[in-house]
Enzyme design. Structure first.
Site, PDB file in Angstrom:
ATOM      1  N   ASP A 178       0.770  -1.248   0.000  1.00  0.00           N
ATOM      2  CA  ASP A 178       0.000   0.000   0.000  1.00  0.00           C
ATOM      3  C   ASP A 178       0.802   1.299   0.000  1.00  0.00           C
ATOM      4  O   ASP A 178       0.240   2.344  -0.289  1.00  0.00           O
ATOM      5  CB  ASP A 178      -0.983  -0.010   1.186  1.00  0.00           C
ATOM      6  CG  ASP A 178      -2.276   0.722   0.856  1.00  0.00           C
ATOM      7  OD1 ASP A 178      -2.526   0.981  -0.339  1.00  0.00           O
ATOM      8  OD2 ASP A 178      -3.036   1.047   1.783  1.00  0.00           O
ATOM      9  N   HIS A 182       1.838   4.296   6.432  1.00  0.00           N
ATOM     10  CA  HIS A 182       1.672   4.942   5.117  1.00  0.00           C
ATOM     11  C   HIS A 182       0.464   5.866   5.053  1.00  0.00           C
ATOM     12  O   HIS A 182       0.240   6.516   4.036  1.00  0.00           O
ATOM     13  CB  HIS A 182       1.631   3.889   4.002  1.00  0.00           C
ATOM     14  CG  HIS A 182       0.532   2.883   4.166  1.00  0.00           C
ATOM     15  ND1 HIS A 182       0.706   1.748   4.927  1.00  0.00           N
ATOM     16  CD2 HIS A 182      -0.734   2.834   3.689  1.00  0.00           C
ATOM     17  CE1 HIS A 182      -0.429   1.042   4.894  1.00  0.00           C
ATOM     18  NE2 HIS A 182      -1.310   1.684   4.170  1.00  0.00           N
TER      19      HIS A 182
END
Length: 970
Positions: free
Chosen positions: A106, A375
């Site tokens: 991701d 993230h």
């Protein structure tokens, strides 16, 4: 916590239950932060037993195993290693389990640092997904989504790793069913926040598998498997089942999928496919056993990342600049606190500071710094309330570590006898006027550092003294931030991992601090400046002459006095105006940067004030939207330092320090500082990957969105150069940077956005950031040879500025000399490394696991691993070589380090064990898979490094070496 309640806890509870019901079922999990919360707060003893069993059977597998799945673009290598180490330490201590595969599906783009770190941690394969859409399409068509990646040019084949890039479907199951208008494969629907639905009906629950649709379901799944098989070289297809917010009701998931798996396998001859539940390890094992020869990829990264022609994910390099700055300050404070505490435990075994409490204080900051590397954390791509959570956790952890450091100083100096009171403040607080102020300054780097620290004081008449009562060079001047206070700059010279104590006294006729004098220049109208003759005036130190033009109040040129090269040098603030209405075109948001025109200059008038003194000159420039504006939104404070005789001023002299003040911005504005020079750079830019290695960034022309697609992350370093001269930028937080013209470099400093994209509104992902940000950048200008020797140490000196703690001494007591400074025993020796090596970690992790793997597994098996306090005898040490092979004739050489003598100031080293990056493997037993490549046709290989019996190690370019060190108990 909301995630745990609405979703994450249910994943672990229901998945564990379902795995126990069918031997064929499997599951992978990544982030330890959620798992540990479940393990500590929710799991029953029975569930804990089941987790142990499932891990042993290989049906539950932890991949990556860090606290989070970290971002790759804007994180610092130290923090990536920290969060991996935190997760790995827990998994190894609790289960004897060591992750060996990655699942980096991701993060928005892939850095070349990551494959190196994962190789050093003992991983056998790496998996990524988000790379440029056009590049992915090309690799997919040519069956090049799998390769052996040599992420570091210097470590090359020694730390290469097999890498798998996911195909166009990425990590979510394609859910379209040709035979129904309902989705498929997500039978539990998608989780809802903040509460689960009362009736148990979730949005988008997929069509259940029935006798009537079983064949159609199987056909859909097989067709997708076959489509993907064509993009890979082996007949093994990784088919990810799941997505964001899935598996919170694992029962309905597995019961439907069981029917499909059984049906396809019963008819495998007819379908030409057989399927099985698998972990990442199962998949890579299958590919590895095919024994193919793979192409190698060099150290080029996959940044930036675009998903469509107008969707360049380069905005997040700057989003929420304040969070990015605090995350780095927290990381730096943690680094200082760890080594400070480690030394205290070794040198003061009888000390009064409670070690268990101290470890908890450090752990609170380890967790906060680890978690923000997510993230959707430091990236600035979270909603405001999640951002607030990160900030609160960081501030709480920082307060804990400041308290710990203050209590250690208090104890070492035995403050009660001296009448000294150390408060735990860390701000620029000043003492009461009639009380002498004490400043304790700790240098967390393993080098001698000469630099300035700033203290806020209430009057100009001040003197500064060291522990022996000697006068210390200092300069005082009116503060940038307030009318009523003054900034006192103190010149400090401190050896490695040591502290000094300075007293600040109101003047009593002794040697005062130099008082900076102020000259204010008339505000200049930029529109009219071109009609007048230039009026130039210089600001000089031993390294540079910086020339300003009085007609514009802007910088004009910089001369490097060593080479006598003069570079034309101008700086201006501009704003990209961006669109917020999806009906009108591409938008900018937390993730994306989509400028609709060139950047527009922000100011028509510039004010200038020069504060000059014998140690420092500060040039204050204020940028106004027009000649009559009252307020400025932009300011630059440029500082040039002069170092008196007898001090090592090399780094200070070569540093042009700039602090910016930007904001509050108007909506849909992205603020940049553009520096234009006369260097013929051919528009080539260099930026760093995570403060670890440099990447070459040639300007690329695209059909669409060229400006945004030429933005790159600068985590710590960027530079431009011509044949003779280089301009380096060093940063204390991440920024987007770009070179949009020859001789130019621009840095995005701040963003404030609003848009009506459905996804952004639903998730409250607007970037209505009305803050004022104050980032700092150090500039170094010089020949390539000189900048090469300076920029690594300077970047770390900016990252790890000395920690300043305050205390007050009441009633004129003369302080007794702290033992620390009499340097009469071997234990007062500083910890000093050569300039090409960095002491990356010196800490007491507190893990209770045995470093002998067989013993560790046995004690877990016997249920003995939980007892006892933290282990304070094991010290974690990391040393990193800062240079690449061939980068510098001297600094790129391997270095021999004697660990016993390096650490003799801390204690007497009795034993050293070399470990893998996160500490869980003995390097001598770590055997990673060797994938065949055209370069290396052989297969198996040992990851051996040479450690000798006598505590000496040879550290080669770019190596990061990790050790457990045991000291003689005092």
């Amino acid at each position: 916590q909301e995630s745990m309640h609405a979703y994450a806890a249910n994943v672990y509870t229901t998945v564990i239950e379902e795995l126990m019901k069918g031997k064929q079922r499997k599951f992978i999990a990544v982030e330890q932060e959620f798992f540990r919360l479940w393990w500590d707060m929710v799991a029953t003893d029975t569930q804990k037993q089941q987790v142990h069993q499932l891990l042993q059977e290989g049906r539950l597998e932890f991949v990556i195993g860090g606290q989070v799945m970290h971002d790759e673009a804007v994180t610092l290598i130290d923090d990536q290693i920290l969060q991996l180490t935190e997760g790995h330490g827990f998994l190894y201590e609790t289960f004897g389990f060591r992750p060996q595969f990655s699942w980096h599906v991701d993060p928005f783009g892939a850095s070349a640092t990551t494959p190196t770190l994962f190789a050093l941690a003992g991983f056998n394969a790496h998996l990524i997904s988000r790379i440029d859409y056009d590049l992915k399409a090309d690799m997919q068509k040519n069956k090049k989504l799998q390769f052996v990646w040599q992420g570091s040019p210097s470590l090359s084949a020694r730390q290469e790793i097999f890498t798998h890039v996911m195909d166009q479907y990425s990590y979510c199951t394609p859910s379209q069913l040709p035979f129904s208008n309902r989705s498929g494969f997500f039978w539990n629907g998608f989780a809802t926040f903040p509460d689960p639905p009362k009736d148990g009906v979730y949005p988008n629950m997929s069509l259940p598998v029935t006798d009537a649709n079983l064949h159609l379901y199987a056909q859909t799944m097989v067709a997708n498997i076959k489509e993907r098989a064509a993009w890979f070289r082996t007949g093994d297809v990784l088919w990810p089942w799941g997505c964001d917010k899935q598996f919170f009701n694992a029962s309905v998931q597995y019961s439907n999928m069981d029917l499909l798996v059984d049906y396809i396998n019963k008819h495998s001859a007819e379908f030409g496919v057989s399927v099985q539940y698998a972990t990442v390890s199962d998949y890579f094992q299958a590919v590895y056993s095919r024994n193919l020869t793979w192409e190698t990829r060099d150290s080029q990264d996959f940044l930036p990342y675009s998903t469509e022609p107008f969707q360049a994910w380069t905005g997040f390099y700057t989003s929420r600049s304040t969070l990015k700055g605090i995350a780095r300050r927290a990381s730096s404070l943690l680094y200082a606190g760890e080594s400070f505490f480690t030394q205290y435990v070794q040198k003061h075994p009888e000390g009064s500071v409670c070690k268990c409490k101290a470890l908890k204080q450090l752990q609170s900051l380890r967790w906060a710094v680890s978690e923000v590397q997510h993230h959707d954390g430091i990236t600035g791509t979270e909603s405001p309330k999640v951002k607030d959570m990160y900030m609160n956790n960081l501030m709480y952890g920082m307060l804990n570590v400041k308290k710990l450091m203050a209590s250690i100083i208090f104890d070492i100096n035995n403050a009660k006898k001296d009448g000294e009171v150390y408060s735990s403040v860390y701000t620029k607080d000043s003492g009461e006027p009639d009380v002498d102020l004490y400043v304790v300054v700790y240098n967390p780097l393993a080098w001698n550092i000469t630099t300035f620290v700033t203290v806020s004081v209430s009057s100009e008449a001040m003197s500064v003294y060291d522990e022996l009562g000697r006068s210390v060079p200092a300069q005082v001047q009116s503060s940038v931030e307030s009318q009523s206070t003054y900034d006192l700059y103190i010149l400090v010279a401190i050896s490695g991992l040591s502290y000094r104590k300075y007293s600040i006294k109101p003047l009593e006729g002794q040697q005062p601090a130099f008082v900076g004098s102020s000259v204010k220049y008339k505000r200049r109208d930029l529109a009219r400046a071109g009609q007048q003759r230039q009026q130039l005036f210089p600001v000089v130190n031993s390294c540079y002459q910086i020339v300003f033009d009085q007609n514009t109040n802007l910088m004009h040129s910089i001369t490097d006095r060593e080479t006598n090269q003069t570079v034309q040098f101008t700086q201006e603030f501009l704003e990209y105006h961006v669109n917020g209405d999806t009906k009108k075109g591409p938008i900018s948001d937390n993730y994306l940067f989509a400028p609709n025109t060139s950047a527009v200059p922000v100011s028509k008038a510039v004010g200038l004030e020069v504060m000059s003194g014998s140690l420092m000159t500060e040039i204050r420039q204020y940028f106004y939207s027009n000649v009559t504006s009252q307020d400025y939104i932009y300011a630059v404070y440029t500082r040039l330092y002069s170092v008196p005789e007898g001090y090592d001023g090399k780094l200070l002299c070569h540093r042009i320090e700039q602090e910016y003040s930007v904001g509050p911005l108007e909506f849909n504005r992205e603020a940049i500082l553009r520096t234009s020079t006369s260097l013929n750079t051919r528009q080539l830019l260099y930026t760093d990957n995570n403060g670890y290695q440099m990447q070459k960034r040639p300007f690329k022309a695209y059909v669409n969105n060229t400006v945004a697609r030429n933005y790159y992350p600068m985590v710590q370093t960027a530079y431009i150069e011509d044949d003779t001269t280089r301009l380096m930028l060093l940063a204390e937080r991440a920024h987007g940077v770009s070179s949009q013209g020859n001789g130019q470099v621009e840095v995005m400093l701040h963003r404030r956005l609003w848009n009506n994209l459905e996804w952004d509104l639903n998730n409250n992902l607007t970037l209505n950031d009305s803050s004022v940000v104050r980032p700092v950048i150090w500039l170094i200008l010089g020949s390539k040879a000189v900048t090469n020797t300076l920029y690594r140490t300077s970047g770390l000196a900016l990252e790890h500025r000395p920690v300043v703690m305050f205390g007050a001494l009441s009633g004129g007591d003369k302080p007794k000399l702290p033992q620390q400074l009499q340097q009469n025993s071997v234990h007062d020796l500083p910890v000093t490394l050569p300039p090409n090596l960095h002491l990356q970690t010196l800490s007491i992790p507190g893990w209770r696991y045995s470093s002998n793997h067989a013993e560790q597994v046995h004690s877990i098996h016997m249920g003995e691993q939980q007892q006892g306090d933290a282990d304070f005898s094991r010290v974690l040490l990391r040393i990193r070589h800062l240079y690449e092979v061939g980068e510098d004739p001297v600094l790129s050489q391997p270095v021999i380090v004697d660990l016993k003598s390096l650490l003799q100031g801390v204690g007497s080293v009795m034993a050293v064990e070399e470990r893998s990056l996160t500490g869980t493997w003995d390097v001598n037993t770590l055997e990673r898979w060797k994938w065949k490549s055209a370069q290396y046709p052989g297969k198996r290989f040992f990851n051996s490094t040479e450690t000798s019996e006598d505590f000496t190690v040879t550290v080669h370019p770019k190596e990061i070496r990790t050790f457990f060190v045991y000291f003689q108990v005092q």
